[in-house]
Design a protein around this motif. Structure first.
Motif, PDB file in Angstrom:
ATOM      1  N   PRO A  60     -42.380 -38.480  20.487  1.00 37.34           N
ATOM      2  CA  PRO A  60     -43.808 -38.757  20.334  1.00 37.34           C
ATOM      3  C   PRO A  60     -44.619 -37.528  20.704  1.00 37.34           C
ATOM      4  N   PRO A  61     -45.901 -37.510  20.349  1.00 39.95           N
ATOM      5  CA  PRO A  61     -46.741 -36.361  20.703  1.00 39.95           C
ATOM      6  C   PRO A  61     -46.805 -36.162  22.206  1.00 39.95           C
ATOM      7  N   ASN A  62     -47.056 -34.948  22.598  1.00 38.29           N
ATOM      8  CA  ASN A  62     -47.175 -34.596  24.011  1.00 38.29           C
ATOM      9  C   ASN A  62     -48.319 -35.400  24.642  1.00 38.29           C
ATOM     10  N   PRO A  63     -48.068 -36.057  25.770  1.00 34.77           N
ATOM     11  CA  PRO A  63     -49.165 -36.776  26.438  1.00 34.77           C
ATOM     12  C   PRO A  63     -50.352 -35.878  26.769  1.00 34.77           C
ATOM     13  N   ASP A  64     -50.038 -34.585  26.963  1.00 33.96           N
ATOM     14  CA  ASP A  64     -51.110 -33.620  27.193  1.00 33.96           C
ATOM     15  C   ASP A  64     -51.563 -33.091  25.837  1.00 33.96           C
ATOM     16  N   SER A  65     -52.675 -33.561  25.357  1.00 34.01           N
ATOM     17  CA  SER A  65     -53.139 -33.215  24.016  1.00 34.01           C
ATOM     18  C   SER A  65     -53.522 -31.743  23.876  1.00 34.01           C
ATOM     19  N   THR A  66     -53.628 -31.030  24.975  1.00 30.93           N
ATOM     20  CA  THR A  66     -53.985 -29.606  24.910  1.00 30.93           C
ATOM     21  C   THR A  66     -52.752 -28.721  24.753  1.00 30.93           C
ATOM     22  N   ARG A  67     -51.559 -29.339  24.689  1.00 31.10           N
ATOM     23  CA  ARG A  67     -50.327 -28.577  24.561  1.00 31.10           C
ATOM     24  C   ARG A  67     -49.535 -29.023  23.330  1.00 31.10           C
ATOM     25  N   CYS A  68     -48.630 -28.170  22.887  1.00 28.76           N
ATOM     26  CA  CYS A  68     -47.816 -28.425  21.690  1.00 28.76           C
ATOM     27  C   CYS A  68     -46.936 -29.653  21.890  1.00 28.76           C
ATOM     28  N   SER A  69     -46.740 -30.427  20.824  1.00 27.97           N
ATOM     29  CA  SER A  69     -45.931 -31.645  20.883  1.00 27.97           C
ATOM     30  C   SER A  69     -44.472 -31.412  20.529  1.00 27.97           C
ATOM     31  N   TYR A  70     -44.068 -30.160  20.463  1.00 21.84           N
ATOM     32  CA  TYR A  70     -42.657 -29.855  20.181  1.00 21.84           C
ATOM     33  C   TYR A  70     -41.846 -30.026  21.459  1.00 21.84           C
ATOM     34  N   TYR A  71     -40.785 -30.843  21.398  1.00 21.44           N
ATOM     35  CA  TYR A  71     -39.975 -31.138  22.575  1.00 21.44           C
ATOM     36  C   TYR A  71     -38.722 -30.275  22.591  1.00 21.44           C
ATOM     37  N   HIS A  72     -38.453 -29.612  23.734  1.00 24.25           N
ATOM     38  CA  HIS A  72     -37.248 -28.799  23.926  1.00 24.25           C
ATOM     39  C   HIS A  72     -36.210 -29.636  24.658  1.00 24.25           C
ATOM     40  N   PRO A  73     -35.193 -30.171  23.973  1.00 26.99           N
ATOM     41  CA  PRO A  73     -34.188 -30.991  24.669  1.00 26.99           C
ATOM     42  C   PRO A  73     -33.427 -30.204  25.726  1.00 26.99           C
ATOM     43  N   SER A  74     -33.128 -28.932  25.456  1.00 29.37           N
ATOM     44  CA  SER A  74     -32.362 -28.144  26.420  1.00 29.37           C
ATOM     45  C   SER A  74     -33.147 -27.887  27.692  1.00 29.37           C
ATOM     46  N   LYS A  75     -34.479 -27.895  27.590  1.00 26.72           N
ATOM     47  CA  LYS A  75     -35.324 -27.696  28.767  1.00 26.72           C
ATOM     48  C   LYS A  75     -35.901 -28.996  29.317  1.00 26.72           C
ATOM     49  N   SER A  76     -35.694 -30.086  28.574  1.00 22.75           N
ATOM     50  CA  SER A  76     -36.195 -31.406  28.967  1.00 22.75           C
ATOM     51  C   SER A  76     -37.708 -31.401  29.194  1.00 22.75           C
ATOM     52  N   ARG A  77     -38.402 -30.768  28.308  1.00 22.24           N
ATOM     53  CA  ARG A  77     -39.865 -30.745  28.410  1.00 22.24           C
ATOM     54  C   ARG A  77     -40.460 -30.374  27.054  1.00 22.24           C
ATOM     55  N   TYR A  78     -41.777 -30.574  26.937  1.00 28.91           N
ATOM     56  CA  TYR A  78     -42.491 -30.168  25.736  1.00 28.91           C
ATOM     57  C   TYR A  78     -42.841 -28.684  25.794  1.00 28.91           C
ATOM     58  N   CYS A  79     -43.085 -28.124  24.624  1.00 30.29           N
ATOM     59  CA  CYS A  79     -43.540 -26.737  24.539  1.00 30.29           C
ATOM     60  C   CYS A  79     -44.895 -26.607  25.251  1.00 30.29           C
ATOM     61  N   LYS A  80     -45.088 -25.484  25.919  1.00 33.11           N
ATOM     62  CA  LYS A  80     -46.322 -25.278  26.678  1.00 33.11           C
ATOM     63  C   LYS A  80     -47.376 -24.513  25.877  1.00 33.11           C
TER      64      LYS A  80
END
Length: 401
Positions: A60-80
């Motif tokens: 799903p989109p990043n809960p923080d709408s000011t940041r990219c919604s691309y999810y990095h599985p290897s980092k377990s977080r969304y793109c900053k």
């Protein structure tokens, strides 16, 4: 964009309209930061072209709408990164945001490719490697038929397979002996310490000295004018073989990755001594000379190297701990040259590959003599058994492991 419930879809605005994606939110709110996800890198790379990260459409989109919604599985977080106008993705993760560099994977925007070419060291190294006469992409890879593994075997079939393995092993003459004693007694370890050669732990010292003794007992050590080490890593095996040999003048190391504490440092600075303790006087009677050796390193994967075009390709070939199919690829590469002999210490049989296996026809024939069919499925079972022999906490499963 809105998300209604698990199993629903969410919408991303694009230039051509609205595009729907399946909604796959983490089950735990903290999973995005605390839990690693298993990802098929090959399929995700093909889907995104961004170096193996999972498609943004899986999350799903990043809960923080000011940041990219691309999810990095290897980092377990969304793109900053910050999203572009009218989209939830940043410039690096927008499908039409640029072209991935074939060497480093960085997404390069249109109009900036020339600048990237001038700055990308990985791309420069790749082009330099491709210009070498010994480079031939995929030369030593097997031409497999792509046979699919079979279904899990029944207990009776597994028992028959195990009995065949035990019988074949009992018919082979495979003497196992540790020949490290004479080399260690002659002063191998004190000499290496005096030269500050980083051999590693005790087991590596025993392995290296035993390989030296094996080469010497077969008359291969002192007649080797050239030494080639495949999958060299730091190159310590090549170093001790070249230094111990009375006739070696040239050493060539082949490895695809960079390492620290390389053998080249010791060879190019052979007069380095420890200044403290009695170690500086150790190994004086041990015949070992690095001053006569000229060393060269080839940074390339063995699968892309034409050994016959290397300067040391016709010399003594050595390898230690070539993992899994690395040993098979190394053996396959020697088919194109007439070497002065070779010695290889194998490693990690549990990750060997059926298509790359050298001597597969011989192995299949031996099993057929016992009335057992050996294919890719049976070979996968053998691999699991090999892995279990080195694991203290291995738990068998329903696949025959």
């Amino acid at each position: 964009s809105t998300i209604s419930a698990p199993g629903a879809v969410f919408c991303l605005p694009t230039d051509s309209g609205t595009k729907s994606f399946p909604h796959c939110p983490p089950t735990d709110p903290t999973a995005a930061t605390n839990k690693k996800r298993k990802v098929d890198k090959d399929s995700s790379s093909a889907a995104t072209g961004f170096g193996g990260s999972s498609p943004a459409s899986k999350y799903p989109p990043n809960p923080d709408s000011t940041r990219c919604s691309y999810y990095h599985p290897s980092k377990s977080r969304y793109c900053k990164g910050r999203p572009l106008p009218s989209t939830l993705l940043c410039g690096n993760h927008t499908p039409n945001g640029g072209i991935p560099c074939p060497a480093c994977g960085t997404t390069v925007k249109e109009g900036k490719w020339k600048r990237h070419e001038n700055r990308c060291n990985a791309l420069k190294l790749r082009r330099q490697r491709e210009a070498e006469p010994w480079y031939s992409e995929g030369l030593n890879l097997p031409k497999g038929e792509g046979e699919e593994p079979g279904a899990p075997r029944a207990a009776e079939e597994l028992l028959g397979l195990a009995k065949a393995v035990m019988h074949i092993h009992s018919t082979l003459s495979l003497p196992l002996s540790d020949l490290s004693g004479p080399e260690l007694s002659a002063g191998f370890l004190p000499k290496m310490r005096s030269l500050m050669v980083p051999l590693g732990t005790e087991k590596h010292v025993v392995q290296l000295s035993s390989l030296l003794a094996n080469l010497s007992s077969r008359g291969m050590l002192h007649r080797a004018g050239k030494v080639l080490e495949l999958g060299a890593g730091r190159g310590m095996l090549g170093l001790v073989v070249a230094g111990r040999s009375k006739s070696c003048k040239e050493l060539e190391l082949v490895d695809r990755a960079s390492s620290r504490r390389l053998a080249e440092t010791r060879i190019r600075n052979p007069d380095t001594r420890r200044e403290r303790g009695s170690e500086a006087d150790g190994g004086e009677g041990y015949d070992f000379d690095l001053k006569k050796v000229d060393v060269k390193r080839v940074k390339c994967d063995i699968k892309d190297v034409d050994v016959s075009k290397l300067s040391c390709g016709s010399g003594l070939v050595v390898a230690k701990h070539l993992c899994g199919m690395g040993t098979d690829i190394a053996l396959r590469s020697l088919r194109r040259t007439k070497s002065g002999g070779f010695v290889m210490a194998t490693c990690c049989h549990g990750v060997c590959d059926w298509d790359a296996l050298v001597g597969r026809d011989w192995l299949v024939k031996r099993f057929e003599e016992r009335g057992v069919k050996l294919g890719k499925g049976e070979f996968e079972v053998l691999k699991r058994w090999c892995g279990a022999t080195t694991s203290d906490d291995y738990v068998p499963d329903k696949k025959g492991g």
